[in-house]
Each structure stands twice: as structure tokens, then as C-alpha cells.
Design an enzyme around this catalytic site. Structure first.
Site, mmCIF file in Angstrom:
data_model
loop_
_atom_site.group_PDB
_atom_site.id
_atom_site.type_symbol
_atom_site.label_atom_id
_atom_site.label_comp_id
_atom_site.label_asym_id
_atom_site.label_seq_id
_atom_site.Cartn_x
_atom_site.Cartn_y
_atom_site.Cartn_z
ATOM 1 N N HIS A 111 0.806 -1.219 0.000
ATOM 2 C CA HIS A 111 0.000 0.000 0.000
ATOM 3 C C HIS A 111 0.842 1.273 0.000
ATOM 4 C CE1 HIS A 111 0.856 0.136 4.338
ATOM 5 N NE2 HIS A 111 0.384 1.371 4.333
ATOM 6 N N ASP A 112 2.041 1.207 0.544
ATOM 7 C CA ASP A 112 2.919 2.383 0.603
ATOM 8 C C ASP A 112 4.060 2.325 -0.408
ATOM 9 O OD1 ASP A 112 1.771 4.127 2.386
ATOM 10 O OD2 ASP A 112 2.906 3.446 4.139
ATOM 11 N N LYS A 115 5.988 5.347 -1.793
ATOM 12 C CA LYS A 115 6.962 6.121 -1.021
ATOM 13 C C LYS A 115 8.379 5.950 -1.561
ATOM 14 C CE LYS A 115 4.393 6.647 3.291
ATOM 15 N NZ LYS A 115 4.318 6.366 4.741
ATOM 16 N N HIS A 140 2.433 9.899 -2.696
ATOM 17 C CA HIS A 140 2.798 8.479 -2.657
ATOM 18 C C HIS A 140 1.590 7.598 -2.997
ATOM 19 C CE1 HIS A 140 0.990 8.418 1.431
ATOM 20 N NE2 HIS A 140 0.933 7.095 1.289
ATOM 21 N N HIS A 164 -6.010 4.365 0.425
ATOM 22 C CA HIS A 164 -5.895 4.123 1.862
ATOM 23 C C HIS A 164 -5.838 5.397 2.706
ATOM 24 C CE1 HIS A 164 -1.574 4.488 0.789
ATOM 25 N NE2 HIS A 164 -1.384 4.843 2.054
ATOM 26 N N HIS A 165 -5.768 6.576 2.070
ATOM 27 C CA HIS A 165 -5.844 7.837 2.815
ATOM 28 C C HIS A 165 -7.142 8.594 2.549
ATOM 29 C CE1 HIS A 165 -2.111 8.024 4.995
ATOM 30 N NE2 HIS A 165 -1.424 7.645 3.919
ATOM 31 N N ASP A 193 -3.807 0.940 8.567
ATOM 32 C CA ASP A 193 -2.705 1.886 8.394
ATOM 33 C C ASP A 193 -2.694 2.927 9.507
ATOM 34 O OD1 ASP A 193 -0.550 3.140 6.743
ATOM 35 O OD2 ASP A 193 -2.026 4.738 6.529
#
Length: 261
Positions: A111-112, A115, A140, A164-165, A193
Site C-alpha cells: 500500500h505504501d 513512497k 505516494h 488508503h488515505h 494503516d
């Protein structure tokens, strides 16, 4: 009497001929059926082997990408492993099948991944980010989605990276969508998260205590998080199925080359 014997013998001859013919037909049917079964079985076994190879390749690809992020920033790599664990727990409790649970675990692990594109000076900054730096950090999500959009071996993998944000009330990023319009993978990973972000030591602050974390999760019900998922996650905490101390020990110095299933 002789005529009767002749008729009987002739009838018996024809009867035997019929039985022999039927026997031959039965044998042929059995042979053809066996051959069809054998070929279908061989085809099924071949297809199963191909599927196994594809799964293995998919797992290796996921691990390779996760390891690349881990090498860039160990903290983020360990964070992703914990988020994958929490996401799988939440998804299973929500009603995911075993296969679906394995899939979201892989998606959450990546998911990240976006980055990788964030400068180290911003990613590891010990102080609060400036508004300009924060805008860069937010990219990201889109960078990760772009990186994963062609990766078909894990279903919904780009959704986990992109959404996810997002917030349930529509105040998140990058799309600003709300409620059930946020894909399920995004909604599940968002809870996991945020929970890990609060329970982990960050470069700019220490971990929050569990009472504070639980209050924040409660506060996020219907605003930051999907209410149903929020309730399930809290229930997992109360049951002791999610315990940050145990999870941190489980994933401390974890070898990212191990099987992620």
C-alpha cells in the site's frame, strides 16, 4: 427334434454374436471414457501447475517490490508488514474467504510502495512537514497506484495504494471520495494503516498509549473510517486478537524473503 436343435443352435449363435458385439461396444465406450478422463485429468493437472507457478511468480513479485521499499526505508517496510497483518485480520473478520484474505494481505503489503518516489529528506524528516512537503508526501498514493496499475497478479492491489488515505466523510486524499464510494480494499487498509501509525514510534513522535489509540479509533467511526469496519476492528482489539506489542515482536527484524502467505 433335430429341427429344434438346429433352430436353438442358430439362435444361440446370433445371441452370442449380439452379446459379443455389445461387449465390444462396452469395452470401446469404457476405453474412450477412460481416455477422455485421462486427458481431462492431465489438462487439469497442467492447468493447476500453471496456476501454482503464477501464484509463485506473483508472490515473488510482491516480495521483490516490498523488499525494494524496505531497503529504501526499513521503518516503512516493517510498517507495511504490520499493516498487511492487521488488514488480513480485519478482512477475515469482515467475511473474506481464505483466498480473499491472502489477496488483501499482499495488497496491503504494497500500500505504501509509492513512497519509493518520495525524497528521503521528506520521508525521514524528524519534524513536522511543511505544507509544501506534505503535498509531496501525499503523492505516494498516486505514485503507488501508477506503479501497480499493470500488476494483475494481486487483485485490487492498486486500490489499496490509491485509496488508503481517503476518509469516510470525504475529507481524505487524493480523490476526496466518501462512504461506500471508497473501494473496500481502501477502507480496510485505511483502518489498519492509521492504527499502526498511532501504535508505532515515528521519527517525529513516540507511540500513543492504547487507551488513546482506542479513543481515536472510536472518534473516527463514520468520519475517518467505515463504521462497520471500525466496530469490527475495535472488537478484535477487545478480544486480544490485535495486540500491537505482540505484533511488533512478530515483525521485528523480519526476513522479507519469507513466504507471505
Amino acid at each position: 427334434m433335430i429341427l429344434l436343435d438346429q433352430l436353438f443352435n442358430e439362435y444361440r449363435f446370433h445371441l452370442l454374436t449380439v452379446f459379443e458385439s455389445i461387449g465390444i461396444i462396452v469395452i470401446l465406450i469404457l476405453f474412450i471414457s477412460y481416455e477422455i478422463y485421462r486427458r481431462k485429468t492431465s489438462k487439469a493437472e497442467a492447468e493447476l501447475e500453471i496456476a501454482k507457478q503464477q501464484i509463485a511468480m506473483g508472490n515473488e513479485s510482491v516480495l521483490a517490490m516490498a523488499k525494494a521499499l524496505f531497503l529504501k526505508d526499513r521503518n516503512t517496510g516493517e510498517h507495511c508488514h504490520r499493516v498487511a497483518y492487521y488488514s488480513a485480520k480485519l478482512a477475515k473478520a469482515y467475511g473474506f474467504s481464505d483466498e480473499e484474505t491472502k489477496n488483501i494481505k499482499k495488497a496491503a503489503l504494497l500500500h505504501d510502495i509509492g513512497k519509493i518516489a518520495i525524497p528521503d529528506a521528506i520521508l525521514n524528516k524528524p519534524d513536522k512537514l511543511t505544507p509544501e512537503e506534505y503535498e509531496i508526501m501525499k503523492t505516494h498514493t498516486t505514485a503507488g497506484a501508477d506503479l501497480l496499475k499493470g500488476f494483475t497478479m494481486v487483485e485490487h492491489v492498486s486500490e489499496g495504494a490509491l485509496y488508503h488515505h481517503e476518509r469516510y466523510d470525504g475529507k481524505g486524499y487524493p480523490k476526496g471520495i466518501s462512504g461506500k464510494n471508497i473501494p473496500l480494499y481502501g477502507r480496510i487498509i485505511a483502518v489498519a494503516d492509521t492504527f499502526d501509525a498511532m501504535t508505532a514510534n515515528r521519527v517525529y513522535r513516540g507511540a500513543l498509549d492504547m487507551d488513546q489509540v482506542i479513543e481515536e479509533i472510536k472518534k473516527g467511526r463514520g468520519t475517518q473510517f467505515d463504521p462497520e469496519l471500525d466496530d469490527i476492528f475495535l472488537d478484535l482489539i477487545y478480544k486480544g486478537e490485535i495486540d500491537p506489542k505482540k505484533i511488533f515482536e512478530m515483525f521485528r527484524d523480519r526476513d522479507l524473503t519469507e513466504d507471505i502467505q
